[in-house]
Each structure stands twice: as C-alpha cells, then as structure tokens.
Design a protein around this motif. Structure first.
Motif, PDB file in Angstrom:
ATOM      1  N   PHE A  35      58.597  33.245 153.005  1.00 44.11           N
ATOM      2  CA  PHE A  35      59.094  33.277 151.682  1.00 44.11           C
ATOM      3  C   PHE A  35      59.810  34.560 151.270  1.00 44.11           C
ATOM      4  CE2 PHE A  35      54.999  35.120 151.293  1.00 44.11           C
ATOM      5  CZ  PHE A  35      55.262  35.836 150.167  1.00 44.11           C
ATOM      6  N   LEU A  36      60.434  34.298 150.174  1.00 42.09           N
ATOM      7  CA  LEU A  36      61.395  35.693 149.617  1.00 42.09           C
ATOM      8  C   LEU A  36      61.019  35.237 148.019  1.00 42.09           C
ATOM      9  CD1 LEU A  36      62.403  38.291 149.925  1.00 42.09           C
ATOM     10  CD2 LEU A  36      64.701  37.038 149.977  1.00 42.09           C
ATOM     11  N   VAL A  37      60.778  36.091 147.276  1.00 34.45           N
ATOM     12  CA  VAL A  37      60.704  36.231 145.854  1.00 34.45           C
ATOM     13  C   VAL A  37      61.690  37.096 145.111  1.00 34.45           C
ATOM     14  CG1 VAL A  37      59.397  36.234 143.817  1.00 34.45           C
ATOM     15  CG2 VAL A  37      58.118  35.434 146.079  1.00 34.45           C
ATOM     16  N   ARG A 104      61.247  29.237 149.627  1.00 37.18           N
ATOM     17  CA  ARG A 104      60.187  28.821 150.916  1.00 37.18           C
ATOM     18  C   ARG A 104      60.964  27.913 151.992  1.00 37.18           C
ATOM     19  NH1 ARG A 104      55.278  30.557 150.285  1.00 37.18           N
ATOM     20  NH2 ARG A 104      54.672  30.969 148.007  1.00 37.18           N
ATOM     21  N   ILE A 105      61.012  28.290 153.448  1.00 42.28           N
ATOM     22  CA  ILE A 105      61.391  27.631 154.097  1.00 42.28           C
ATOM     23  C   ILE A 105      61.011  26.176 154.519  1.00 42.28           C
ATOM     24  CG2 ILE A 105      60.069  28.445 156.222  1.00 42.28           C
ATOM     25  CD1 ILE A 105      63.827  28.304 156.554  1.00 42.28           C
ATOM     26  N   HIS A 113      69.255  26.624 158.399  1.00 42.21           N
ATOM     27  CA  HIS A 113      67.837  26.817 157.510  1.00 42.21           C
ATOM     28  C   HIS A 113      68.079  26.016 156.299  1.00 42.21           C
ATOM     29  CE1 HIS A 113      67.708  31.259 159.559  1.00 42.21           C
ATOM     30  NE2 HIS A 113      67.737  30.277 160.537  1.00 42.21           N
ATOM     31  N   LEU A 114      67.002  25.281 155.884  1.00 41.62           N
ATOM     32  CA  LEU A 114      66.853  24.575 154.771  1.00 41.62           C
ATOM     33  C   LEU A 114      65.856  25.186 153.862  1.00 41.62           C
ATOM     34  CD1 LEU A 114      67.529  22.215 152.930  1.00 41.62           C
ATOM     35  CD2 LEU A 114      65.923  20.983 154.265  1.00 41.62           C
ATOM     36  N   TRP A 115      66.092  25.581 152.692  1.00 42.23           N
ATOM     37  CA  TRP A 115      64.939  26.460 151.874  1.00 42.23           C
ATOM     38  C   TRP A 115      64.978  25.658 150.499  1.00 42.23           C
ATOM     39  CZ3 TRP A 115      62.667  30.643 153.058  1.00 42.23           C
ATOM     40  CH2 TRP A 115      63.371  31.388 154.206  1.00 42.23           C
ATOM     41  N   GLU A 116      63.743  25.612 149.954  1.00 39.99           N
ATOM     42  CA  GLU A 116      63.216  24.996 148.715  1.00 39.99           C
ATOM     43  C   GLU A 116      63.102  26.432 147.786  1.00 39.99           C
ATOM     44  OE1 GLU A 116      60.389  21.876 147.104  1.00 39.99           O
ATOM     45  OE2 GLU A 116      59.410  23.890 147.302  1.00 39.99           O
ATOM     46  N   ILE A 117      63.942  26.403 146.826  1.00 36.80           N
ATOM     47  CA  ILE A 117      63.825  27.617 145.837  1.00 36.80           C
ATOM     48  C   ILE A 117      63.225  26.906 144.426  1.00 36.80           C
ATOM     49  CG2 ILE A 117      64.778  29.440 144.620  1.00 36.80           C
ATOM     50  CD1 ILE A 117      66.815  27.986 147.652  1.00 36.80           C
ATOM     51  N   ARG A 118      62.221  27.448 144.178  1.00 37.92           N
ATOM     52  CA  ARG A 118      61.580  27.062 142.562  1.00 37.92           C
ATOM     53  C   ARG A 118      61.737  28.198 141.771  1.00 37.92           C
ATOM     54  NH1 ARG A 118      58.050  22.963 142.333  1.00 37.92           N
ATOM     55  NH2 ARG A 118      56.989  24.218 140.524  1.00 37.92           N
ATOM     56  N   LEU A 126      58.133  25.230 135.694  1.00 35.97           N
ATOM     57  CA  LEU A 126      59.486  25.135 136.360  1.00 35.97           C
ATOM     58  C   LEU A 126      60.783  25.210 135.379  1.00 35.97           C
ATOM     59  CD1 LEU A 126      60.500  24.505 139.263  1.00 35.97           C
ATOM     60  CD2 LEU A 126      59.962  21.920 138.519  1.00 35.97           C
ATOM     61  N   ILE A 127      61.675  25.779 135.665  1.00 37.26           N
ATOM     62  CA  ILE A 127      62.982  25.748 135.055  1.00 37.26           C
ATOM     63  C   ILE A 127      63.880  25.022 136.033  1.00 37.26           C
ATOM     64  CG2 ILE A 127      64.888  27.377 134.272  1.00 37.26           C
ATOM     65  CD1 ILE A 127      62.144  27.753 132.732  1.00 37.26           C
ATOM     66  N   SER A 128      64.110  25.420 137.318  1.00 39.98           N
ATOM     67  CA  SER A 128      64.850  24.788 137.980  1.00 39.98           C
ATOM     68  C   SER A 128      64.329  24.491 139.359  1.00 39.98           C
ATOM     69  CB  SER A 128      66.233  25.471 138.328  1.00 39.98           C
ATOM     70  OG  SER A 128      67.000  25.454 137.021  1.00 39.98           O
ATOM     71  N   LEU A 129      64.780  23.378 140.120  1.00 37.57           N
ATOM     72  CA  LEU A 129      64.295  23.398 141.350  1.00 37.57           C
ATOM     73  C   LEU A 129      65.703  23.227 142.375  1.00 37.57           C
ATOM     74  CD1 LEU A 129      62.207  22.806 143.714  1.00 37.57           C
ATOM     75  CD2 LEU A 129      62.426  20.278 143.025  1.00 37.57           C
TER      76      LEU A 129
END
Length: 140
Positions: A35-37, A104-105, A113-118, A126-129
């Motif tokens: 993950f990266l923030v 998060r991968i 690579h497929l990422w989900e970004i919250r 939650l603002i955007s998914l």
C-alpha cells in the motif's frame, strides 16, 4: 530485499518535484509492502465552480498514488509504469480540509497492476472509490 518505507516515501517526494503532484500539494505520508498513502489539501485550488472538491482533482490524487505505488514492484532503472485505465465513484462532497488516498494492490502481475484507491476525509468517511490499472513497460 526488505521493503524500505522511508526510501519509498523519499522516492515519491523526489519524483513529485515540478509535477502535477507538487501543484496539487499531494504529499506521500505512509507506505507498506502492498500500500501507499498520500494526502491532498482541499481548498479553492482544487474546487469546482460550486466550491467543492473537483472530481478531476480526486482522480489526479488517485492516479498519482496508485501509479507511484507500482514503483514498489518494479525496477525503476529498467521499467516504468503507465496508468491505462482509471474509474472513480465520487460518493461524498468536500469543501475544505484534507483528503487521504490509500492505494492497495488487488492484482500484481508481471505486466499489469490493479489498484484500489480509497479517498477519505479526516473522519475516515469515504469521498471517492477508485480503481486504477497500470501497465509495466520496459524502459527504452
């Protein structure tokens, strides 16, 4: 080789100089093995005409953190990353403050690579998914 959090955050900061990430004041604040923030202030610089966070600014934040996160899984001297698809659902508006994006991968392939970004506010609402697909390319 063991994951080095500080090295990853330093790399992200260096790569952000003189880019859209610097213009939007995106700051990379945490990293882990998967993950990266990053954070971005919400102010008139990123507002749409109605005085709320522009969806495009949210997408720019999501793509910035998701693309940078792929750096954890490549050799930057031999490979590079390109975002090839992004989708976003904006579920809540925001007028001011700070938003935090966590990538998060979901899938770590050799070439995709497929990422989900919250993207959340200060109260973890939650603002955007977003979902980002990155392609890994050989450097030329």
């Amino acid at each position: 080789m063991a994951f080095d959090r500080e090295q990853m955050l330093t790399l992200c900061k260096e790569w952000s100089n003189n880019t859209l990430m610097q213009t939007l004041e995106i700051e990379y604040v945490d990293a882990g093995e998967d993950f990266l923030v990053a954070t971005m202030p919400v102010n008139p610089r990123v507002h749409q005409p109605m005085g709320i966070l522009h969806g495009g600014a949210s997408v720019a934040l999501a793509e910035s953190v998701g693309s940078a996160a792929s750096l954890m899984f490549i050799n930057p001297e031999k490979q590079e990353v390109r975002g090839i698809e992004i989708s976003a659902n904006h579920v809540r508006s925001k007028r001011e403050g700070l938003v935090t994006a966590t990538a998060r991968i979901l899938h770590k392939g050799a070439s995709i690579h497929l990422w989900e970004i919250r993207i959340v506010d200060e109260n973890d609402k939650l603002i955007s998914l977003c979902k980002l697909t990155n392609m890994v390319l050989s450097r030329r």
